[in-house]
Motif scaffolding. Structure first.
Motif, PDB file in Angstrom:
ATOM      1  N   VAL A  88       0.848  -1.296  -0.190  1.00  8.45           N
ATOM      2  CA  VAL A  88      -0.173  -0.097   0.334  1.00  8.45           C
ATOM      3  C   VAL A  88       1.015   1.110   0.315  1.00  8.45           C
ATOM      4  O   VAL A  88       1.497   1.530   0.953  1.00  8.45           O
ATOM      5  CB  VAL A  88      -1.072   0.112   1.553  1.00  8.45           C
ATOM      6  CG1 VAL A  88      -1.449   1.611   1.655  1.00  8.45           C
ATOM      7  CG2 VAL A  88      -1.854  -1.338   1.342  1.00  8.45           C
ATOM      8  N   CYS A  90      -5.634   5.510   9.826  1.00  8.95           N
ATOM      9  CA  CYS A  90      -4.274   4.540  10.437  1.00  8.95           C
ATOM     10  C   CYS A  90      -4.269   3.704  11.947  1.00  8.95           C
ATOM     11  O   CYS A  90      -4.443   4.680  12.660  1.00  8.95           O
ATOM     12  CB  CYS A  90      -2.965   4.788   9.705  1.00  8.95           C
ATOM     13  SG  CYS A  90      -1.521   3.577  10.173  1.00  8.95           S
ATOM     14  N   PRO A  91      -4.868   2.145  11.714  1.00  8.63           N
ATOM     15  CA  PRO A  91      -4.791   1.616  13.203  1.00  8.63           C
ATOM     16  C   PRO A  91      -3.239   1.093  13.730  1.00  8.63           C
ATOM     17  O   PRO A  91      -3.319   1.735  15.436  1.00  8.63           O
ATOM     18  CB  PRO A  91      -4.961   0.086  13.308  1.00  8.63           C
ATOM     19  CG  PRO A  91      -4.774  -0.195  11.375  1.00  8.63           C
ATOM     20  CD  PRO A  91      -4.589   0.967  10.961  1.00  8.63           C
ATOM     21  N   THR A  92      -2.307   2.144  13.436  1.00 10.88           N
ATOM     22  CA  THR A  92      -0.884   2.002  14.422  1.00 10.88           C
ATOM     23  C   THR A  92       0.001   3.706  13.715  1.00 10.88           C
ATOM     24  O   THR A  92       0.275   4.175  14.256  1.00 10.88           O
ATOM     25  CB  THR A  92       0.512   1.499  13.222  1.00 10.88           C
ATOM     26  OG1 THR A  92       0.526   1.381  12.121  1.00 10.88           O
ATOM     27  CG2 THR A  92      -0.244  -0.116  13.504  1.00 10.88           C
ATOM     28  N   ILE A 138       0.237   6.110  11.992  1.00  5.22           N
ATOM     29  CA  ILE A 138       1.240   6.580  10.604  1.00  5.22           C
ATOM     30  C   ILE A 138       0.585   7.585   9.890  1.00  5.22           C
ATOM     31  O   ILE A 138      -0.224   6.798   9.485  1.00  5.22           O
ATOM     32  CB  ILE A 138       2.099   5.728  11.033  1.00  5.22           C
ATOM     33  CG1 ILE A 138       1.474   4.301   9.526  1.00  5.22           C
ATOM     34  CG2 ILE A 138       3.130   4.863  11.404  1.00  5.22           C
ATOM     35  CD1 ILE A 138       2.352   3.506   8.668  1.00  5.22           C
ATOM     36  N   ILE A 178       1.264   6.917   6.022  1.00  5.46           N
ATOM     37  CA  ILE A 178       1.481   6.631   5.034  1.00  5.46           C
ATOM     38  C   ILE A 178       2.621   7.370   3.819  1.00  5.46           C
ATOM     39  O   ILE A 178       3.530   7.390   2.626  1.00  5.46           O
ATOM     40  CB  ILE A 178       0.154   5.552   3.951  1.00  5.46           C
ATOM     41  CG1 ILE A 178       0.631   5.077   3.109  1.00  5.46           C
ATOM     42  CG2 ILE A 178      -0.596   6.862   2.950  1.00  5.46           C
ATOM     43  CD1 ILE A 178       1.110   3.799   2.979  1.00  5.46           C
ATOM     44  N   GLU A 180       5.647   0.063  11.081  1.00 11.02           N
ATOM     45  CA  GLU A 180       4.767  -0.392  11.869  1.00 11.02           C
ATOM     46  C   GLU A 180       3.338  -0.110  11.186  1.00 11.02           C
ATOM     47  O   GLU A 180       1.908  -0.550  10.887  1.00 11.02           O
ATOM     48  CB  GLU A 180       4.198   1.436  12.397  1.00 11.02           C
ATOM     49  CG  GLU A 180       5.382   2.136  13.168  1.00 11.02           C
ATOM     50  CD  GLU A 180       6.154   2.622  12.361  1.00 11.02           C
ATOM     51  OE1 GLU A 180       6.884   2.757  11.857  1.00 11.02           O
ATOM     52  OE2 GLU A 180       6.718   3.895  13.498  1.00 11.02           O
ATOM     53  N   CYS A 181       3.316  -0.364   9.335  1.00 13.11           N
ATOM     54  CA  CYS A 181       2.173  -0.524   8.043  1.00 13.11           C
ATOM     55  C   CYS A 181       1.760  -2.108   8.329  1.00 13.11           C
ATOM     56  O   CYS A 181       2.862  -3.039   7.698  1.00 13.11           O
ATOM     57  CB  CYS A 181       2.632  -0.144   6.768  1.00 13.11           C
ATOM     58  SG  CYS A 181       1.587   0.627   5.852  1.00 13.11           S
ATOM     59  N   ILE A 182       0.735  -2.168   8.344  1.00 15.54           N
ATOM     60  CA  ILE A 182       0.046  -3.563   8.677  1.00 15.54           C
ATOM     61  C   ILE A 182      -0.633  -4.170   7.596  1.00 15.54           C
ATOM     62  O   ILE A 182      -0.694  -5.120   6.840  1.00 15.54           O
ATOM     63  CB  ILE A 182      -0.573  -3.800   9.760  1.00 15.54           C
ATOM     64  CG1 ILE A 182      -1.421  -2.904  10.134  1.00 15.54           C
ATOM     65  CG2 ILE A 182       0.688  -3.874  10.990  1.00 15.54           C
ATOM     66  CD1 ILE A 182      -2.852  -3.391  11.305  1.00 15.54           C
ATOM     67  N   GLN A 183      -0.424  -2.822   6.191  1.00 13.52           N
ATOM     68  CA  GLN A 183      -0.879  -3.234   5.561  1.00 13.52           C
ATOM     69  C   GLN A 183      -2.850  -3.522   5.398  1.00 13.52           C
ATOM     70  O   GLN A 183      -2.482  -4.345   4.321  1.00 13.52           O
ATOM     71  CB  GLN A 183      -0.161  -4.098   3.993  1.00 13.52           C
ATOM     72  CG  GLN A 183       1.611  -4.117   4.044  1.00 13.52           C
ATOM     73  CD  GLN A 183       1.677  -2.690   3.430  1.00 13.52           C
ATOM     74  OE1 GLN A 183       0.978  -3.369   1.868  1.00 13.52           O
ATOM     75  NE2 GLN A 183       1.994  -2.097   3.390  1.00 13.52           N
ATOM     76  N   CYS A 184      -3.058  -2.339   6.189  1.00 14.05           N
ATOM     77  CA  CYS A 184      -4.434  -2.536   5.678  1.00 14.05           C
ATOM     78  C   CYS A 184      -5.521  -2.411   5.520  1.00 14.05           C
ATOM     79  O   CYS A 184      -6.207  -2.838   4.780  1.00 14.05           O
ATOM     80  CB  CYS A 184      -4.742  -2.911   7.707  1.00 14.05           C
ATOM     81  SG  CYS A 184      -5.296  -0.293   7.954  1.00 14.05           S
ATOM     82  N   ALA A 185      -4.537  -1.914   4.505  1.00 14.59           N
ATOM     83  CA  ALA A 185      -5.367  -0.613   3.514  1.00 14.59           C
ATOM     84  C   ALA A 185      -6.317   0.468   4.178  1.00 14.59           C
ATOM     85  O   ALA A 185      -7.160   0.204   3.316  1.00 14.59           O
ATOM     86  CB  ALA A 185      -5.905  -1.493   2.091  1.00 14.59           C
ATOM     87  N   ALA A 186      -6.291   0.423   5.151  1.00 14.60           N
ATOM     88  CA  ALA A 186      -7.236   1.570   5.880  1.00 14.60           C
ATOM     89  C   ALA A 186      -7.195   2.525   5.171  1.00 14.60           C
ATOM     90  O   ALA A 186      -8.250   3.818   4.661  1.00 14.60           O
ATOM     91  CB  ALA A 186      -7.474   1.578   7.293  1.00 14.60           C
ATOM     92  N   CYS A 187      -6.092   4.066   4.906  1.00  9.19           N
ATOM     93  CA  CYS A 187      -6.069   4.470   4.727  1.00  9.19           C
ATOM     94  C   CYS A 187      -6.228   4.180   3.005  1.00  9.19           C
ATOM     95  O   CYS A 187      -6.740   5.398   2.852  1.00  9.19           O
ATOM     96  CB  CYS A 187      -4.478   5.247   4.693  1.00  9.19           C
ATOM     97  SG  CYS A 187      -3.274   3.497   3.859  1.00  9.19           S
TER      98      CYS A 187
END
Ligand code: SF4
Ligand code: SF4
Length: 466
Positions: A241, A276-278, A280, A282, A289-296
């Motif tokens: 992402v 962003c759940p962490t 940060i 992007i 820290e990016c867990i690649q959840c694609a929320a952003c």
């Protein structure tokens, strides 16, 4: 934070000074996939211990009796090969998926992500969305605040207990976990569990609560080694992402409906940071820290729709595509190597499973009476034959030997009935006339056959006629 270089996706170090994060919950194409994946896995976790197969819990790692049931398969400690193989295959699958699709495990399937998401939902349900939660944190202590906090802690505790109970059910069995009761003073029902179950319950309840309520992204950033590995596993063609800084910069707010020439497409709304759940940004580049959840990604697409710009300012892409403006290579040597290794591993394990006989025989000489001579002058060798029924049904076995002429088997049992999973040490003797069989060590093979002829196993040993 300065704008990132357009020539490379920058990699940022961890900021360990962050405060508690209250992400805004967002919707979108990837969030729907993510939620489906997370709730499906959660459903499996909760339901699997309740599924019965052949009159028994279908998935049951019965550690006290050292029998591990996976539907029709029963594994024993001697079958460590299969357990080790499972973990090796899982590790290689994770590596392969990471090379191709980045940290998709972290964003879509990791228990840490799932439970953190659930616990944050409880906060949202009791307090409200992000702004209300941030405000709530800063509020002075009032009766209403204490009541809301107590309600959150209570629900979290119930969730942690349910998680621990389910987890321990895989080991202790649902029957023990849910049907063993005693009462305190003859009135209050209380689980009648052995001490190891109580200890396990305490550990898993505590771990779930601490991880999902407090550790959260700290676990992903500072403790989980997988996040740290990613830079080794990623290559230029790994899906990540990423923010398109060429398109987005220079960022800045603007009047609605305008698109000033001196600005890129990022309207500086900060929505990508808020979801962003962490916690940060992007736009700062690739971060541990990016867990690649694609929320952003979903949040930014929604903003792009609102301001009338094309979607994809934040998108799934690769470094090769984004930075070098080239086509990504999906078939590449590293990926091919993982596919090859996995194919071989799965093939070997599948063959071993297919070839596995659910009957084990071990032979050892009886130390107390290895070799002796009886009243008729025959040499007698004593053995202990350990027979293990690895099927999930009762079986009846008969024992025989294949050996030189003159040797015969003496056993006190014609046939040996064994319950599913049962082992039995059967003392037997092999008798031979030294004038017929000669002197020295003579090979003997012990055969065990199920009476219905389905299973056969054998083990070699020696008869000592000295
Ligand atoms: S959501 Fe998109 S437009 Fe808004 S700040 Fe983030 S990148 Fe810029
Ligand atoms: S930067 Fe985006 S993809 Fe990465 S963790 Fe934050 S919201 Fe998820």
């Amino acid at each position: 934070m300065s704008a990132p270089s357009p020539n490379k996706i920058p990699v940022h170090e961890v900021d360990a000074t962050k405060k508690r994060i209250h992400p805004r919950f967002t919707d979108g194409f990837y969030q729907r996939i993510r939620l489906f994946s997370m709730y499906f896995l959660l459903f499996l976790f909760l339901v699997l211990p309740w599924i019965r197969y052949d009159g028994r819990q279908a998935i049951w790692f019965d550690v006290p009796s050292q029998h591990y049931y996976i539907f029709g398969l029963t594994l024993f400690p001697q079958d460590f090969f299969f357990v080790a193989s499972f973990f090796i295959i899982a590790a290689f699958t994770l590596f392969m998926v990471t090379v191709y699709a980045g940290r998709v495990w972290c964003g879509y399937a990791c228990p840490q992500t799932i439970w953190t998401h659930l616990f944050q939902h409880v906060e949202k349900w009791v307090i409200g969305d992000r702004n209300k939660r941030i405000k709530f944190d800063k509020q002075p202590v009032t009766a209403s605040k204490v009541a809301k906090k107590a309600l959150i802690y209570f629900i979290w505790a119930l969730m942690a207990i349910l998680t621990a109970t389910t987890f321990v059910s895989y080991v202790a069995g649902t029957e023990l976990m849910y049907t063993s009761w005693q009462s305190i003073g003859g009135i209050i029902p209380f689980p009648d569990w052995p001490s190891w179950v109580w200890v396990s319950m305490f550990i898993f309840t505590f771990a779930t609560y601490a991880n999902a309520a407090y550790m959260r992204e700290f676990m992903c950033i500072h403790i989980c080694p997988y996040g740290r590995f990613q830079s080794v596993m990623f290559d230029k063609d790994t899906l990540i992402v990423s923010y398109d800084y060429n398109r987005g910069e220079p960022r800045g707010p603007r009047k609605k409906g305008t698109n000033p020439d001196h600005l890129g497409d990022c309207i500086q709304c900060s929505m990508c940071v808020q979801v962003c759940p962490t916690g940060i940004d992007i736009r700062d580049g690739l971060q541990v820290e990016c867990i690649q959840c694609a929320a952003c990604l979903d949040a930014c697409n929604e903003i792009m729709d609102k301001v009338g710009y094309p979607r994809g300012l934040i998108r799934y892409t690769t470094e090769r595509q984004l930075v070098e403006n080239e086509q990504s290579r999906y078939l590449r040597p590293r990926l091919a190597a993982y596919v090859l290794i996995l194919t071989v591993l799965i093939g070997v394990v599948a063959y071993a499973l297919f070839d596995r006989v659910p009957l084990q025989i071990d032979v050892r000489g009886d130390r107390n009476q290895l070799s002796s001579t009886n009243a008729e002058g025959q040499v007698v060798n004593s053995y202990i034959i350990k027979i293990t029924n690895k099927t999930q049904q009762r079986q009846e076995y008969k024992l025989s030997i294949s050996a030189a002429e003159g040797l015969s088997l003496r056993t006190r049992m014609e046939t040996l009935p064994l319950a599913a999973g049962q082992s039995y040490d059967l003392p037997v003797s092999v008798v031979g006339d030294p004038k017929v069989v000669g002197k020295g060590e003579i090979p003997v093979t012990f055969n065990v056959d199920s009476v219905d002829g389905t299973y056969h196993a054998s083990r070699s040993n020696v008869f000592n006629s000295n």
